[in-house]
Design a protein around this motif. Sequence first.
Motif, short mmCIF file in Angstrom:
data_model
loop_
_atom_site.label_atom_id
_atom_site.label_comp_id
_atom_site.label_asym_id
_atom_site.label_seq_id
_atom_site.Cartn_x
_atom_site.Cartn_y
_atom_site.Cartn_z
N HIS A 8 0.73 -1.30 0.01
CA HIS A 8 0.12 0.01 0.01
C HIS A 8 0.77 1.09 0.00
N ARG A 9 2.09 1.04 0.69
CA ARG A 9 2.98 2.33 0.89
C ARG A 9 3.85 2.72 -0.30
N TYR A 10 4.17 1.70 -0.91
CA TYR A 10 5.18 1.66 -1.85
C TYR A 10 4.50 0.95 -3.39
N ASP A 11 5.50 1.21 -4.35
CA ASP A 11 4.99 0.84 -5.73
C ASP A 11 5.01 -0.61 -5.85
N ARG A 12 6.12 -1.50 -5.25
CA ARG A 12 6.13 -2.84 -5.43
C ARG A 12 7.13 -3.42 -4.22
N VAL A 13 6.56 -4.65 -3.90
CA VAL A 13 7.13 -5.45 -2.87
C VAL A 13 7.67 -6.59 -3.37
N THR A 14 8.94 -7.02 -3.37
CA THR A 14 9.58 -8.50 -3.95
C THR A 14 9.48 -9.45 -2.62
N PHE A 15 8.89 -10.31 -2.39
CA PHE A 15 8.76 -10.91 -1.17
C PHE A 15 9.18 -12.42 -1.54
N VAL A 16 10.18 -12.96 -0.68
CA VAL A 16 10.74 -14.31 -1.02
C VAL A 16 10.84 -14.96 0.55
N ARG A 17 10.02 -16.29 0.47
CA ARG A 17 10.01 -16.95 1.44
C ARG A 17 10.68 -18.36 1.24
N ASN A 18 11.52 -18.90 1.78
CA ASN A 18 12.10 -20.02 1.23
C ASN A 18 11.48 -21.44 1.60
N VAL A 19 11.75 -22.44 1.43
CA VAL A 19 11.30 -23.49 1.90
C VAL A 19 12.87 -24.42 2.12
N THR A 20 12.86 -25.02 3.38
CA THR A 20 14.05 -25.81 3.84
C THR A 20 13.69 -27.21 3.43
N ASP A 21 14.04 -28.04 2.20
CA ASP A 21 13.78 -29.23 2.10
C ASP A 21 14.70 -30.05 2.19
N ILE A 22 16.06 -29.80 2.50
CA ILE A 22 16.92 -30.68 2.87
C ILE A 22 17.54 -30.30 4.42
N ASP A 23 17.42 -31.18 5.55
CA ASP A 23 17.82 -30.88 6.74
C ASP A 23 17.67 -32.38 7.41
N ASP A 24 18.44 -32.14 8.82
CA ASP A 24 18.56 -33.29 9.57
C ASP A 24 17.20 -33.80 9.87
N LYS A 25 16.28 -32.94 10.16
CA LYS A 25 14.98 -33.40 10.73
C LYS A 25 14.08 -34.01 9.52
N VAL A 26 14.38 -33.46 8.24
CA VAL A 26 13.60 -34.15 7.11
C VAL A 26 14.18 -35.59 7.02
N LEU A 27 15.44 -35.80 7.08
CA LEU A 27 15.94 -36.90 6.68
C LEU A 27 15.73 -37.95 7.84
N VAL A 28 15.37 -37.51 9.33
CA VAL A 28 15.10 -38.26 10.20
C VAL A 28 13.47 -38.90 10.04
N ASN A 29 12.86 -37.86 9.68
CA ASN A 29 11.20 -38.39 9.42
C ASN A 29 11.02 -39.11 8.14
N ALA A 30 11.70 -39.20 7.23
CA ALA A 30 11.85 -40.13 6.15
C ALA A 30 11.67 -41.31 6.38
N THR A 31 10.93 -42.11 5.48
CA THR A 31 10.79 -43.88 5.65
C THR A 31 11.29 -44.41 4.32
N ASP A 32 11.38 -45.67 4.47
CA ASP A 32 11.51 -46.33 3.17
C ASP A 32 10.39 -46.16 2.21
N SER A 33 9.27 -46.07 2.68
CA SER A 33 8.11 -45.97 1.77
C SER A 33 7.85 -44.50 1.30
N GLU A 34 8.32 -43.26 2.24
CA GLU A 34 8.52 -42.02 1.79
C GLU A 34 9.78 -41.54 1.80
N PRO A 35 10.56 -41.28 0.76
CA PRO A 35 12.21 -40.77 0.83
C PRO A 35 11.82 -39.41 1.43
N TRP A 36 12.98 -38.92 1.56
CA TRP A 36 13.22 -37.61 2.28
C TRP A 36 12.34 -36.41 1.23
N TRP A 37 12.85 -36.60 -0.01
CA TRP A 37 12.41 -35.62 -0.98
C TRP A 37 10.87 -35.76 -1.19
#
Length: 468
Positions: free
Chosen positions: A57-86
């Motif tokens: 509202h206040r300015y002409d344009r906003v470039t907004f970036v929000r990442n996704v951390t799709d590789i991490d220790d926690k992702v690997l821990v929660n993966a299973t044989d039937s559902e790989p990490w990716w």
Amino acid sequence: MTLRLYDTRAQQLRDFVPLDPGNVTIYVCGATVQSGPHIGHVRAALSFDILRRWLSHRYDRVTFVRNVTDIDDKVLVNATDSEPWWALAYRMEQEFTAAYSAIGILPPTYEPRATASIPQMQELITTLIDRGHAYASPDGSGDVYFDVRSWSEYGALTHQSLDAMEAAADADPRGKRNPQDFALWKGAKPDEPADATWSSPWGDGRPGWHIECSAMAKRYLGSEFDIHGGGLDLRFPHHENELAQSTAAGEGFARYWVHNGLVTVDGQKMSKSLGNFTLAADILAKQDPLVVRYALAAAHYRSSLDLSASSYAEADAALQRISTFIARVHRSLPAVPDASRTGQLPTAFSAAMDDDLGVPQALAVLHETVRRGNAAMDAGGDAEAGVAFAEVDAMIRILGLDELASGDGDSGAEASALNALVQVMITQRAQARADKDWTSADRIRDAIAAAGIVLEDTSDGTHWSIDG
């Protein structure tokens, strides 16, 4: 008026002066997608959605970036044989997107996945090694660490002394020079999936958590950008480490650091690690999404928010007051103003939003305008009611409550149920009046009034609204 934001690094409110008024740039740490979002994740995303809307509202344009951390220790821990990490990461990313979309959070300009920026991370690590701020583990494990004692400004974000900091627990301590040194690159381990590694000058492995955001922020927003956002729990070590590695590499990085408060349960932050979280999907299955948005936005973004059943009940009642006013305008005014052309934000609303995104105060202005509009209609002041309607419309669009603008007076299942009950009582009152049973008619009218509901008898029937 000047927009002021609380800058965590400066520990004070600062006038917001963007690098380029024609394009405000924001990077917000998004989800680590090891499991579905809890309501605290949604509150964080909403805080920056409202900031983004106000900046737009206040300015002409906003470039907004929000990442996704799709590789991490926690992702690997929660993966299973039937559902790989990716596959797990992709499924959970969709759950986050669904929760955000449900309550009207705008999609980011860019939403990069960490796995898509591995070359940029390796380039940044190489720069840090060349500048003497990072080193490869001498044991040949493939680990690379940031040398915190090589950077005198380490601790600048959270104003901590290095000697008072705990050891970094984000990687195996093998090969570390200092306990506080944190991982930039993690050498491959035999018990981890082979497809969770990438080749590098230091050996096969994967990036550390902190380097991901530094690399993606630079890739999508440049060496220096306006605002870096995230939850208070990310200040240390994540954001402290981002700031250190990026500035040590010669980047300007973030000019303002903005952090939202946490959702708490009995005084503790809501956290997956603590097991005290409420999944967003469970809340959205019980509550209207617009009610959830209002309840999460009603407290100042920097404050802690302890949610309860009453939080949603209060939000529903507040939305009902707004929606019934809008419905009344659509029903009663001869010509409903084109709010998209005539709606002006009240000065008090803008002042509240410019004061470190004061949404609670802005909501107070919104409800006061609703009361003024209802009073004008009661007095037959169509013109004044039209002005109030246009202002209300402008405010709810800034706050992302656009669904209320339809004028149907329905903000969810609870509103539908209330409408059904009130309509039964209106019918009973009408029948009592037709039978000239004035005692019963008055009793029904008084019961409705005691519930805070106002009846309006018109030529085309009786309509109701919530007093306020």
